[in-house]
Design a protein around this motif. Structure first.
Motif, PDB file in Angstrom:
ATOM      1  N   ASP A   1      59.136 107.170  18.423  1.00 57.66           N
ATOM      2  CA  ASP A   1      58.344 107.900  19.404  1.00 57.66           C
ATOM      3  C   ASP A   1      56.959 108.082  18.797  1.00 57.66           C
ATOM      4  O   ASP A   1      56.776 108.864  17.874  1.00 57.66           O
ATOM      5  N   ASN A   2      55.997 107.328  19.301  1.00 53.17           N
ATOM      6  CA  ASN A   2      54.654 107.332  18.728  1.00 53.17           C
ATOM      7  C   ASN A   2      53.634 108.066  19.596  1.00 53.17           C
ATOM      8  O   ASN A   2      52.429 107.871  19.425  1.00 53.17           O
ATOM      9  N   ARG A   3      54.099 108.906  20.488  1.00 53.57           N
ATOM     10  CA  ARG A   3      53.157 109.596  21.375  1.00 53.57           C
ATOM     11  C   ARG A   3      52.149 110.437  20.599  1.00 53.57           C
ATOM     12  O   ARG A   3      50.978 110.497  20.980  1.00 53.57           O
ATOM     13  N   GLN A   4      52.564 111.062  19.509  1.00 55.33           N
ATOM     14  CA  GLN A   4      51.624 111.890  18.722  1.00 55.33           C
ATOM     15  C   GLN A   4      50.558 111.041  18.044  1.00 55.33           C
ATOM     16  O   GLN A   4      49.460 111.517  17.782  1.00 55.33           O
ATOM     17  N   ASP A   5      50.871 109.790  17.784  1.00 51.30           N
ATOM     18  CA  ASP A   5      49.926 108.910  17.090  1.00 51.30           C
ATOM     19  C   ASP A   5      48.701 108.575  17.922  1.00 51.30           C
ATOM     20  O   ASP A   5      47.665 108.191  17.374  1.00 51.30           O
ATOM     21  N   ILE A   6      48.796 108.701  19.236  1.00 56.38           N
ATOM     22  CA  ILE A   6      47.653 108.324  20.083  1.00 56.38           C
ATOM     23  C   ILE A   6      46.784 109.516  20.462  1.00 56.38           C
ATOM     24  O   ILE A   6      45.716 109.325  21.031  1.00 56.38           O
ATOM     25  N   ALA A   7      47.211 110.717  20.117  1.00 59.18           N
ATOM     26  CA  ALA A   7      46.430 111.914  20.446  1.00 59.18           C
ATOM     27  C   ALA A   7      45.039 111.810  19.831  1.00 59.18           C
ATOM     28  O   ALA A   7      44.894 111.574  18.636  1.00 59.18           O
ATOM     29  N   GLY A   8      44.039 111.952  20.650  1.00 59.35           N
ATOM     30  CA  GLY A   8      42.660 111.922  20.188  1.00 59.35           C
ATOM     31  C   GLY A   8      42.084 110.539  19.951  1.00 59.35           C
ATOM     32  O   GLY A   8      40.932 110.403  19.536  1.00 59.35           O
ATOM     33  N   LEU A   9      42.836 109.503  20.215  1.00 58.30           N
ATOM     34  CA  LEU A   9      42.344 108.140  20.015  1.00 58.30           C
ATOM     35  C   LEU A   9      41.250 107.829  21.034  1.00 58.30           C
ATOM     36  O   LEU A   9      41.458 107.950  22.240  1.00 58.30           O
ATOM     37  N   MET A  10      40.090 107.444  20.563  1.00 56.07           N
ATOM     38  CA  MET A  10      38.956 107.160  21.444  1.00 56.07           C
ATOM     39  C   MET A  10      38.600 105.676  21.480  1.00 56.07           C
ATOM     40  O   MET A  10      37.578 105.291  22.030  1.00 56.07           O
ATOM     41  N   THR A  11      39.428 104.831  20.910  1.00 56.91           N
ATOM     42  CA  THR A  11      39.187 103.397  20.903  1.00 56.91           C
ATOM     43  C   THR A  11      39.353 102.835  22.313  1.00 56.91           C
ATOM     44  O   THR A  11      40.360 103.111  22.966  1.00 56.91           O
ATOM     45  N   PRO A  12      38.386 102.063  22.797  1.00 48.99           N
ATOM     46  CA  PRO A  12      38.571 101.434  24.103  1.00 48.99           C
ATOM     47  C   PRO A  12      39.838 100.579  24.088  1.00 48.99           C
ATOM     48  O   PRO A  12      40.054  99.783  23.175  1.00 48.99           O
ATOM     49  N   THR A  13      40.675 100.782  25.073  1.00 45.56           N
ATOM     50  CA  THR A  13      41.996 100.161  25.107  1.00 45.56           C
ATOM     51  C   THR A  13      42.282  99.610  26.491  1.00 45.56           C
ATOM     52  O   THR A  13      42.079 100.308  27.484  1.00 45.56           O
ATOM     53  N   LEU A  14      42.778  98.382  26.542  1.00 48.65           N
ATOM     54  CA  LEU A  14      43.232  97.801  27.803  1.00 48.65           C
ATOM     55  C   LEU A  14      44.743  97.933  27.868  1.00 48.65           C
ATOM     56  O   LEU A  14      45.453  97.487  26.967  1.00 48.65           O
ATOM     57  N   ILE A  15      45.230  98.536  28.929  1.00 52.36           N
ATOM     58  CA  ILE A  15      46.667  98.678  29.155  1.00 52.36           C
ATOM     59  C   ILE A  15      47.044  97.729  30.278  1.00 52.36           C
ATOM     60  O   ILE A  15      46.638  97.922  31.421  1.00 52.36           O
ATOM     61  N   LEU A  16      47.773  96.681  29.940  1.00 49.98           N
ATOM     62  CA  LEU A  16      48.283  95.731  30.935  1.00 49.98           C
ATOM     63  C   LEU A  16      49.717  96.131  31.254  1.00 49.98           C
ATOM     64  O   LEU A  16      50.560  96.170  30.355  1.00 49.98           O
ATOM     65  N   GLN A  17      49.996  96.422  32.489  1.00 50.55           N
ATOM     66  CA  GLN A  17      51.306  96.918  32.900  1.00 50.55           C
ATOM     67  C   GLN A  17      51.846  96.055  34.025  1.00 50.55           C
ATOM     68  O   GLN A  17      51.162  95.834  35.018  1.00 50.55           O
ATOM     69  N   SER A  18      53.074  95.567  33.870  1.00 49.38           N
ATOM     70  CA  SER A  18      53.735  94.836  34.951  1.00 49.38           C
ATOM     71  C   SER A  18      54.227  95.829  36.002  1.00 49.38           C
ATOM     72  O   SER A  18      54.638  96.941  35.672  1.00 49.38           O
ATOM     73  N   THR A  19      54.208  95.414  37.255  1.00 52.45           N
ATOM     74  CA  THR A  19      54.676  96.278  38.332  1.00 52.45           C
ATOM     75  C   THR A  19      56.180  96.521  38.253  1.00 52.45           C
ATOM     76  O   THR A  19      56.682  97.526  38.743  1.00 52.45           O
ATOM     77  N   ASP A  20      56.911  95.590  37.643  1.00 46.00           N
ATOM     78  CA  ASP A  20      58.371  95.712  37.539  1.00 46.00           C
ATOM     79  C   ASP A  20      58.788  95.287  36.136  1.00 46.00           C
ATOM     80  O   ASP A  20      58.978  94.106  35.865  1.00 46.00           O
ATOM     81  N   ASP A  21      58.913  96.272  35.247  1.00 47.56           N
ATOM     82  CA  ASP A  21      59.203  96.004  33.837  1.00 47.56           C
ATOM     83  C   ASP A  21      60.378  96.865  33.398  1.00 47.56           C
ATOM     84  O   ASP A  21      60.288  98.090  33.381  1.00 47.56           O
ATOM     85  N   LEU A  22      61.475  96.233  33.040  1.00 47.01           N
ATOM     86  CA  LEU A  22      62.685  96.936  32.618  1.00 47.01           C
ATOM     87  C   LEU A  22      62.471  97.711  31.323  1.00 47.01           C
ATOM     88  O   LEU A  22      63.021  98.794  31.134  1.00 47.01           O
ATOM     89  N   ILE A  23      61.673  97.185  30.429  1.00 47.82           N
ATOM     90  CA  ILE A  23      61.453  97.804  29.114  1.00 47.82           C
ATOM     91  C   ILE A  23      60.444  98.949  29.191  1.00 47.82           C
ATOM     92  O   ILE A  23      60.646 100.008  28.598  1.00 47.82           O
ATOM     93  N   ALA A  24      59.343  98.736  29.882  1.00 48.93           N
ATOM     94  CA  ALA A  24      58.289  99.753  29.986  1.00 48.93           C
ATOM     95  C   ALA A  24      57.924  99.936  31.457  1.00 48.93           C
ATOM     96  O   ALA A  24      57.084  99.225  31.995  1.00 48.93           O
ATOM     97  N   PRO A  25      58.563 100.887  32.125  1.00 48.87           N
ATOM     98  CA  PRO A  25      58.266 101.096  33.537  1.00 48.87           C
ATOM     99  C   PRO A  25      56.829 101.567  33.758  1.00 48.87           C
ATOM    100  O   PRO A  25      56.137 101.966  32.810  1.00 48.87           O
ATOM    101  N   VAL A  26      56.389 101.521  34.988  1.00 47.78           N
ATOM    102  CA  VAL A  26      55.009 101.869  35.341  1.00 47.78           C
ATOM    103  C   VAL A  26      54.618 103.236  34.797  1.00 47.78           C
ATOM    104  O   VAL A  26      53.475 103.428  34.365  1.00 47.78           O
ATOM    105  N   CYS A  27      55.538 104.179  34.750  1.00 53.12           N
ATOM    106  CA  CYS A  27      55.202 105.515  34.250  1.00 53.12           C
ATOM    107  C   CYS A  27      54.732 105.480  32.788  1.00 53.12           C
ATOM    108  O   CYS A  27      53.959 106.339  32.361  1.00 53.12           O
ATOM    109  N   VAL A  28      55.144 104.482  32.018  1.00 55.77           N
ATOM    110  CA  VAL A  28      54.690 104.357  30.631  1.00 55.77           C
ATOM    111  C   VAL A  28      53.207 104.002  30.596  1.00 55.77           C
ATOM    112  O   VAL A  28      52.418 104.619  29.870  1.00 55.77           O
ATOM    113  N   GLY A  29      52.810 103.016  31.384  1.00 61.60           N
ATOM    114  CA  GLY A  29      51.397 102.652  31.455  1.00 61.60           C
ATOM    115  C   GLY A  29      50.542 103.796  31.981  1.00 61.60           C
ATOM    116  O   GLY A  29      49.441 104.049  31.487  1.00 61.60           O
ATOM    117  N   GLU A  30      51.056 104.496  32.977  1.00 63.69           N
ATOM    118  CA  GLU A  30      50.325 105.632  33.537  1.00 63.69           C
ATOM    119  C   GLU A  30      50.171 106.745  32.500  1.00 63.69           C
ATOM    120  O   GLU A  30      49.108 107.359  32.392  1.00 63.69           O
TER     121      GLU A  30
END
Length: 120
Positions: A44-73
């Motif tokens: 669980d790496n959610r704490q690792d991204i707190a305060g991260l200001m690096t420009p980041t592109l999040i590519l999310q599939s509309t139908d992903d068994l491993i990482a559902p849309v709520c993960v990208g959101e």
């Protein structure tokens, strides 16, 4: 591998991609694959991204068994300098099954840093 790879890949109209991922899994040394799976699915790496200001592109599939849309959101909401791109795709590997959409998103994201010359 032969059961999970096609499910992870998705891409129902492109069965060769599932085979390619299966072959990739089978080439991986079992001990390394086991450690990778453990870290991937139990971390669980959610704490690792707190305060991260690096420009980041999040590519999310509309139908992903491993990482559902709520993960990208979630990532988009947690990363203030992120750009969120929802790719119309089934599966966890849009870079393989929807490369055109991914390429367009990456080009658009990188344009401010590479300038107009990149579109030529």
């Amino acid at each position: 591998s032969s059961t999970m790879a096609p499910v992870i890949m998705g891409a129902p109209g492109q069965p060769a991609l599932g085979e390619e991922l299966t072959n990739s899994f089978c080439r991986t040394e079992p001990d390394i694959a086991k450690r990778f799976a453990r870290v991937t699915f139990l971390s669980d790496n959610r704490q690792d991204i707190a305060g991260l200001m690096t420009p980041t592109l999040i590519l999310q599939s509309t139908d992903d068994l491993i990482a559902p849309v709520c993960v990208g959101e979630y990532l988009h909401a947690a990363l203030p300098a992120s750009t969120y791109c929802l790719v119309d795709n089934v599966g966890h590997c849009p870079h393989m099954s929807a490369p055109g959409a991914c390429s367009v998103a990456m080009d658009s994201f990188l344009l401010p840093w590479v300038g107009a010359d990149a579109s030529r």
